[in-house]
Motif scaffolding. Structure first.
Motif, PDB file in Angstrom:
ATOM      1  N   LEU A  20      28.808  43.164  36.947  1.00  0.00           N
ATOM      2  CA  LEU A  20      29.951  42.742  38.032  1.00  0.00           C
ATOM      3  C   LEU A  20      29.803  41.043  38.267  1.00  0.00           C
ATOM      4  N   ARG A  21      28.703  40.600  37.894  1.00  0.00           N
ATOM      5  CA  ARG A  21      29.037  39.002  38.146  1.00  0.00           C
ATOM      6  C   ARG A  21      29.908  38.350  37.060  1.00  0.00           C
ATOM      7  N   GLN A  22      29.744  39.154  35.866  1.00  0.00           N
ATOM      8  CA  GLN A  22      30.582  38.669  34.555  1.00  0.00           C
ATOM      9  C   GLN A  22      32.195  38.802  35.008  1.00  0.00           C
ATOM     10  N   ALA A  23      32.369  39.693  35.824  1.00  0.00           N
ATOM     11  CA  ALA A  23      33.871  39.937  36.143  1.00  0.00           C
ATOM     12  C   ALA A  23      34.175  39.014  37.387  1.00  0.00           C
ATOM     13  N   GLY A  24      33.103  38.636  38.098  1.00  0.00           N
ATOM     14  CA  GLY A  24      33.562  37.660  39.168  1.00  0.00           C
ATOM     15  C   GLY A  24      34.099  38.490  40.603  1.00  0.00           C
ATOM     16  N   LEU A  25      33.218  38.890  41.348  1.00  0.00           N
ATOM     17  CA  LEU A  25      33.783  39.698  42.277  1.00  0.00           C
ATOM     18  C   LEU A  25      34.620  38.869  43.292  1.00  0.00           C
ATOM     19  N   ARG A  26      35.539  39.118  44.132  1.00  0.00           N
ATOM     20  CA  ARG A  26      36.113  38.721  45.086  1.00  0.00           C
ATOM     21  C   ARG A  26      35.579  38.764  46.342  1.00  0.00           C
ATOM     22  N   SER A  27      35.637  37.721  47.371  1.00  0.00           N
ATOM     23  CA  SER A  27      34.860  37.869  48.548  1.00  0.00           C
ATOM     24  C   SER A  27      35.412  38.991  49.506  1.00  0.00           C
ATOM     25  N   ASP A  28      36.606  39.421  49.320  1.00  0.00           N
ATOM     26  CA  ASP A  28      36.869  40.625  50.263  1.00  0.00           C
ATOM     27  C   ASP A  28      36.515  41.787  49.518  1.00  0.00           C
ATOM     28  N   ALA A  29      36.166  41.921  48.440  1.00  0.00           N
ATOM     29  CA  ALA A  29      35.955  43.286  48.010  1.00  0.00           C
ATOM     30  C   ALA A  29      34.483  44.125  48.784  1.00  0.00           C
ATOM     31  N   ASP A  30      34.538  45.318  49.067  1.00  0.00           N
ATOM     32  CA  ASP A  30      33.400  45.978  49.723  1.00  0.00           C
ATOM     33  C   ASP A  30      33.227  47.542  49.186  1.00  0.00           C
ATOM     34  N   MET A  31      33.962  47.842  48.109  1.00  0.00           N
ATOM     35  CA  MET A  31      33.594  49.106  47.427  1.00  0.00           C
ATOM     36  C   MET A  31      33.875  48.961  45.965  1.00  0.00           C
ATOM     37  N   LEU A  32      32.892  49.794  45.236  1.00  0.00           N
ATOM     38  CA  LEU A  32      33.045  49.960  43.701  1.00  0.00           C
ATOM     39  C   LEU A  32      33.523  51.485  43.604  1.00  0.00           C
ATOM     40  N   LEU A  33      34.963  51.515  43.246  1.00  0.00           N
ATOM     41  CA  LEU A  33      35.327  52.850  43.028  1.00  0.00           C
ATOM     42  C   LEU A  33      35.166  53.376  41.554  1.00  0.00           C
ATOM     43  N   SER A  34      33.845  54.054  41.479  1.00  0.00           N
ATOM     44  CA  SER A  34      33.655  54.417  39.851  1.00  0.00           C
ATOM     45  C   SER A  34      34.209  55.846  39.563  1.00  0.00           C
TER      46      SER A  34
END
Length: 562
Positions: free
Chosen positions: A355-369
């Motif tokens: 996920l760090r490779q992709a660069g999470l935005r600060s407003d993200a709070d869920m991973l929909l897998s």
């Protein structure tokens, strides 16, 4: 006229041929396109959550087999009815098969990843089923199928009618009965209630029922149906997938798990081992047919609220630093004292690194897998990124992931119930928000977030056991991932709580064995257990069902001593 039982037999066999051919075609197109599986998947999706819970409690890991069996039983009953109708008018049989084909098509084509080609198995199956039904009815009726069976076919044959129903010459009247001796015999009175002689009208041209030709034809149909189904399963790719698994060379972990400390496993007979063998590990998911994902074709897409969308192949994943961790998984459907919990040593890439490779935005709070079969789950971002061993796992207990447990890649997140974390056959991660997206179970009444609750279980003695008086051992397991178990207490017949002996553990993410000695006396006794986590929170005695976020209460067993 073909008897009803013969029509039902023809319907059953033609239905079996249709399903066998459909499975053969699905083996070439994809196992999820088999209409029975598609209908079963749709039934799973549409089933109310309480009924799902009942199925899991009642049938356990066999719930999917029971569902598929139920679908097949219904199909068999309807196929027999279709065959019985087809003996009177073949159009009725074709219409019935077509109706079921439409249901199958709707189930297949409404799948998330469905395409036009997915309709092929159902269409071919229905077409071949119609041909088989026509062929069997024709064999049974001596080679000819009337467009419509005339009503006269259902009247009794005069040759076999009771003597009372056959017209006979009227007896001449006796002398003196008032009729002239030379008067012709009067026509017999045939009123509405009088029995008529059975006749066959000209032009009906019905052939005799041919039992032998029907039976031989049905036997041939059974062979065709069985052979087609077997080939379909082989073409489904399980053998090729097993070969692909064997060919995977697992790299050594960059961060290996620490050796298990002495005393991790108390080695008490009847007590769950610390490490659950792969063959015994519970399986609860929505997949009626286990997805067959070739690792050479697999890829994982990370997108959504990220700075740089990422797509990784299986080879890319294996080249990344791998972490090994001991983690206990628990299903939210697990009742108090239930079996849907197990512990394994997992090997995989840390989800946080990807996920760090992709660069999470600060407003993200869920991973929909999303799984290869379309299942989705929503995992809290903060849990994955807080430093725990949340993994895209590629191995389980030292071997490549079993197909049933997510090969080639699955998620493992300590501390969360599986329905919000443990996606098997994972192929897609959408970084999003809980207020923008919903996962599979949320609209079905389950909580958005599912932290595992502290629980404990008595493994021995088992409920209902009979034993001799004297010293015996009470033992079991307790878990409080990602916190850890600090104490376990046991009481007998609502007496005082006694501290149990705890086994060692490698960390806070696994279950913990416990045991205590008990001087059993004659009579019936109730044993109860409760656990306290490392933060000092004792498991509640309040009984609650699994929905919406996990069962609570103390596990209790009743035994008889004498």
């Amino acid at each position: 006229m073909v008897p009803a039982w013969a029509g039902a037999l023809a319907g059953l066999v033609s239905g079996g041929v249709a399903l066998g051919i459909a499975q053969l075609a699905a083996g070439l197109v994809g196992p999820q396109t088999f209409p029975v599986v598609a209908v079963g998947d749709a039934a799973v999706d549409l089933t109310p959550a309480p009924l799902k819970d009942f199925a899991i409690r009642t049938f356990g890991e066999n719930d999917k087999a029971v569902l598929i069996g139920g679908v097949l039983v219904v199909l068999a009953a309807v196929a027999a009815l279709i065959g019985a109708l087809a003996r009177r008018r073949l159009t009725y049989g074709f219409a019935g098969l077509a109706a079921f084909g439409v249901i199958g098509l709707l189930a297949v084509l409404t799948r998330p990843d469905a395409g036009p080609l997915d309709a092929v198995p159902t269409v071919i199956g229905v077409a071949v089923g119609c041909w088989a039904l026509s062929w069997l009815i024709r064999r049974a009726s001596g080679g000819r199928i009337p467009a419509r069976v005339p009503d006269s076919a259902f009247a009794p044959d005069p040759a076999f009618a009771p003597a009372a129903t056959v017209a006979a010459p009227a007896a001449r009247p006796a002398a003196g009965d008032g009729r002239p001796e030379d008067e012709p015999d009067a026509e017999p009175d045939i009123g509405p209630d009088a029995e008529r002689p059975a006749v066959m009208r000209a032009g009906d041209e019905l052939r005799a029922f041919d039992r032998r030709r029907l039976i031989t034809g049905a036997a041939g149909g059974v062979v065709v149906a069985g052979a087609a189904a077997l080939l379909g399963r082989q073409f489904g790719g399980r053998q090729a997938l097993d070969a692909a698994r064997v060919g995977v060379a697992l790299p050594k972990p960059a961060t290996p798990a620490k050796p298990l400390p002495a005393g991790t496993d108390l080695r008490i007979r009847g007590l769950s081992p610390f490490v659950t063998p792969n063959s015994d590990f519970y399986r609860v998911d929505t997949a009626l047919v286990v997805p067959q994902v070739d690792p050479n074709d697999w890829s994982l897409r990370i997108h959504g609220l990220v700075d740089r969308p990422v797509e990784l192949t299986y080879a890319d994943l294996l080249k990344m630093p791998l972490t090994e961790a001991d983690v206990t998984l628990t299903c939210v459907s697990n009742e108090v004292g239930g079996p849907y919990v197990g512990n394994a040593r997992w090997l995989g890439v840390r989800m946080a690194d990807v996920l760090r490779q992709a660069g999470l935005r600060s407003d993200a709070d869920m991973l929909l897998s999303t799984s290869a079969d379309g299942f989705t789950c929503g995992t809290p971002v903060d849990v994955v990124m807080d430093g725990r061993d949340a993994l895209f796992a590629v191995a389980m207990n030292g071997e490549v992931l079993p197909v049933d447990h997510g090969f080639p890649v699955r998620q493992v997140v300590p501390g969360l119930y599986g329905y919000v974390s443990a996606t098997k056959w994972v192929v897609d991660i959408k970084v999003t928000r809980f207020d923008a997206d919903e996962a599979y179970w949320t609209p079905r009444g389950w909580s958005e977030k599912g932290p595992i609750k502290t629980q404990s279980r008595i493994d021995l003695p088992a409920y209902g056991d009979s034993m001799k008086p004297g010293r015996t051992t009470i033992a079991g397991v307790a878990w409080a991932q990602h916190t850890g178990v600090d104490a376990v207490e046991v009481r007998v017949d609502r007496g005082e709580w006694r501290q149990a002996k705890l086994a060692a553990v490698p960390g806070p993410d696994t279950w913990r064995q416990w045991s205590i000695d008990w001087d059993a006396t004659a009579g019936e006794h109730t044993l109860e257990v409760r656990a306290t986590d490392a933060h000092g929170r004792t498991q509640t005695d309040r009984l609650a069902p699994p929905a919406p976020d996990g069962a609570t209460g103390w596990h209790a067993v009743t035994v008889r001593v004498g």
